[in-house]
Design a protein around this motif. Sequence first.
Motif: not given
Length: 98
Positions: A35-36, A43-52
């Motif tokens: 998984g992503a 690498e840092t995962i953008p908060l928006e990507r997590i929330r999606e």
Amino acid sequence: MNLELTKTDSAEQVRNIREKIFLVEQARWVAPASGAWKSRPWETIPLERIREGFAANELMLEYVVAEPHSYCLAIGRDFARIVPLVSRESLEKLVAHT
């Protein structure tokens, strides 16, 4: 296991459950990437990507338990908040007496 932790009334049970939680979390990081969220741990995962990735009725809670204050990071599909909590010592007393 977190639910078990809230239902226990013994300090020994609290320690045992915390150890189990620790081992499960550790195993998650040493398991092969899937998984992503784990494909590139540096690498840092953008908060928006997590929330999606959340359904409308899903919520992720991440706790930082420390002195003199603890915090809970609450992330849902439409929000992200940092909730201040009491100290680690106070939380441990509450868990031990619940």
